[in-house]
Design a protein around this motif. Structure first.
Motif, short mmCIF file in Angstrom:
data_model
loop_
_atom_site.label_atom_id
_atom_site.label_comp_id
_atom_site.label_asym_id
_atom_site.label_seq_id
_atom_site.Cartn_x
_atom_site.Cartn_y
_atom_site.Cartn_z
N PRO A 162 0.80 -1.23 0.00
CA PRO A 162 0.00 0.00 0.00
C PRO A 162 0.83 1.27 0.00
O PRO A 162 0.52 2.22 -0.71
CB PRO A 162 -0.83 -0.11 1.28
N GLU A 163 1.92 1.31 0.79
CA GLU A 163 2.75 2.52 0.81
C GLU A 163 3.48 2.71 -0.52
O GLU A 163 3.74 3.82 -0.93
CB GLU A 163 3.74 2.51 1.98
N GLY A 164 3.80 1.61 -1.21
CA GLY A 164 4.41 1.70 -2.53
C GLY A 164 3.45 2.29 -3.55
O GLY A 164 3.84 3.09 -4.40
N GLU A 165 2.20 1.92 -3.46
CA GLU A 165 1.19 2.46 -4.38
C GLU A 165 0.97 3.95 -4.12
O GLU A 165 0.80 4.73 -5.05
CB GLU A 165 -0.13 1.69 -4.24
N ALA A 166 1.01 4.35 -2.86
CA ALA A 166 0.86 5.77 -2.53
C ALA A 166 2.04 6.57 -3.09
O ALA A 166 1.86 7.68 -3.61
CB ALA A 166 0.78 5.96 -1.01
N ALA A 167 3.24 6.01 -3.02
CA ALA A 167 4.42 6.68 -3.57
C ALA A 167 4.30 6.82 -5.09
O ALA A 167 4.62 7.86 -5.65
CB ALA A 167 5.69 5.91 -3.21
N ARG A 168 3.82 5.77 -5.75
CA ARG A 168 3.62 5.83 -7.19
C ARG A 168 2.60 6.90 -7.58
O ARG A 168 2.78 7.62 -8.54
CB ARG A 168 3.17 4.48 -7.74
N GLU A 169 1.54 6.98 -6.82
CA GLU A 169 0.52 7.98 -7.10
C GLU A 169 1.07 9.40 -6.92
O GLU A 169 0.76 10.29 -7.70
CB GLU A 169 -0.70 7.76 -6.20
N THR A 170 1.89 9.59 -5.90
CA THR A 170 2.52 10.90 -5.70
C THR A 170 3.41 11.25 -6.88
O THR A 170 3.38 12.37 -7.38
CB THR A 170 3.33 10.91 -4.39
N LEU A 171 4.19 10.28 -7.36
CA LEU A 171 5.04 10.51 -8.53
C LEU A 171 4.21 10.83 -9.76
O LEU A 171 4.58 11.70 -10.55
CB LEU A 171 5.94 9.31 -8.79
N ARG A 172 3.08 10.15 -9.93
CA ARG A 172 2.19 10.45 -11.07
C ARG A 172 1.71 11.89 -11.01
O ARG A 172 1.63 12.58 -12.03
CB ARG A 172 1.00 9.51 -11.08
N ARG A 173 1.38 12.36 -9.82
CA ARG A 173 0.90 13.74 -9.66
C ARG A 173 2.01 14.76 -9.91
O ARG A 173 1.73 15.91 -10.24
CB ARG A 173 0.32 13.94 -8.26
N LEU A 174 3.27 14.35 -9.72
CA LEU A 174 4.40 15.25 -9.95
C LEU A 174 4.77 15.36 -11.43
O LEU A 174 5.54 16.25 -11.80
CB LEU A 174 5.63 14.79 -9.16
N LEU A 175 4.26 14.47 -12.27
CA LEU A 175 4.58 14.52 -13.69
C LEU A 175 4.24 15.90 -14.26
O LEU A 175 3.16 16.43 -14.03
CB LEU A 175 3.83 13.44 -14.47
N GLY A 176 5.19 16.47 -14.98
CA GLY A 176 5.00 17.79 -15.58
C GLY A 176 5.29 18.95 -14.65
O GLY A 176 5.29 20.10 -15.09
N LYS A 177 5.55 18.67 -13.37
CA LYS A 177 5.85 19.75 -12.41
C LYS A 177 7.34 20.06 -12.43
O LYS A 177 8.17 19.22 -12.74
CB LYS A 177 5.44 19.34 -10.99
N LYS A 178 7.69 21.27 -12.05
CA LYS A 178 9.08 21.72 -12.06
C LYS A 178 9.83 21.14 -10.86
O LYS A 178 9.40 21.27 -9.73
CB LYS A 178 9.14 23.24 -12.01
N LEU A 179 10.98 20.46 -11.14
CA LEU A 179 11.84 19.91 -10.10
C LEU A 179 13.20 20.58 -10.17
O LEU A 179 13.66 20.99 -11.24
CB LEU A 179 12.05 18.40 -10.30
N ARG A 180 13.86 20.65 -9.02
CA ARG A 180 15.22 21.19 -8.93
C ARG A 180 16.09 20.06 -8.39
O ARG A 180 15.93 19.63 -7.24
CB ARG A 180 15.24 22.38 -7.98
#
Length: 98
Positions: free
Chosen positions: A8-26
Motif C-alpha cells: 500500500p505505501e508503494g502504491e501511494a508513492a507511485r501515485e505521488t510521482l504520477r501527480r508530480l509529472l509535468g511539475k518543475k523539479l530542482r
C-alpha cells in the motif's frame, strides 16, 4: 507476495510521482551543478528524466568570487547515482500529496 503485488505505501508513492509529472523539479548533482526542469520520468535506478531544463553551475573567477553560469539543455537524464537532492516547490508538493 508476488513481484507484481505492490505494498500500500508503494502504491501511494507511485501515485505521488504520477501527480508530480509535468511539475518543475530542482535536482542537485554530486558535482555541485543544479538542473531545473519539468519532471517527465523516473526509473528503478532513480534516473530522472527532465524536460525544458536549465543547468546552473558555479565557476570561480579571478579573485572576485564565484560566478553563476546558466545554460539551456532541453531534455536531460539525471543519473540517480549522482543525485544529491531533488526538490519541488512547497505549494506544488502540497497539491501532490494527499
Amino acid at each position: 507476495m508476488s513481484e507484481d503485488a505492490v505494498a500500500p505505501e508503494g502504491e501511494a508513492a507511485r501515485e505521488t510521482l504520477r501527480r508530480l509529472l509535468g511539475k518543475k523539479l530542482r535536482c542537485t548533482l554530486s558535482d555541485g551543478r543544479v538542473v531545473v526542469g519539468d519532471f517527465h520520468a523516473l526509473d528503478k535506478l532513480k534516473n530522472f528524466i527532465l524536460v525544458s531544463c536549465e543547468e546552473t553551475r558555479m565557476v570561480a573567477e579571478d579573485l572576485t568570487g564565484n560566478e553563476c553560469v546558466k545554460r539551456k539543455l532541453g531534455m536531460v537524464m539525471v543519473p540517480g547515482k549522482h543525485l544529491v537532492s531533488c526538490e519541488v516547490e512547497k505549494k506544488v508538493w502540497g497539491a501532490c500529496v494527499k
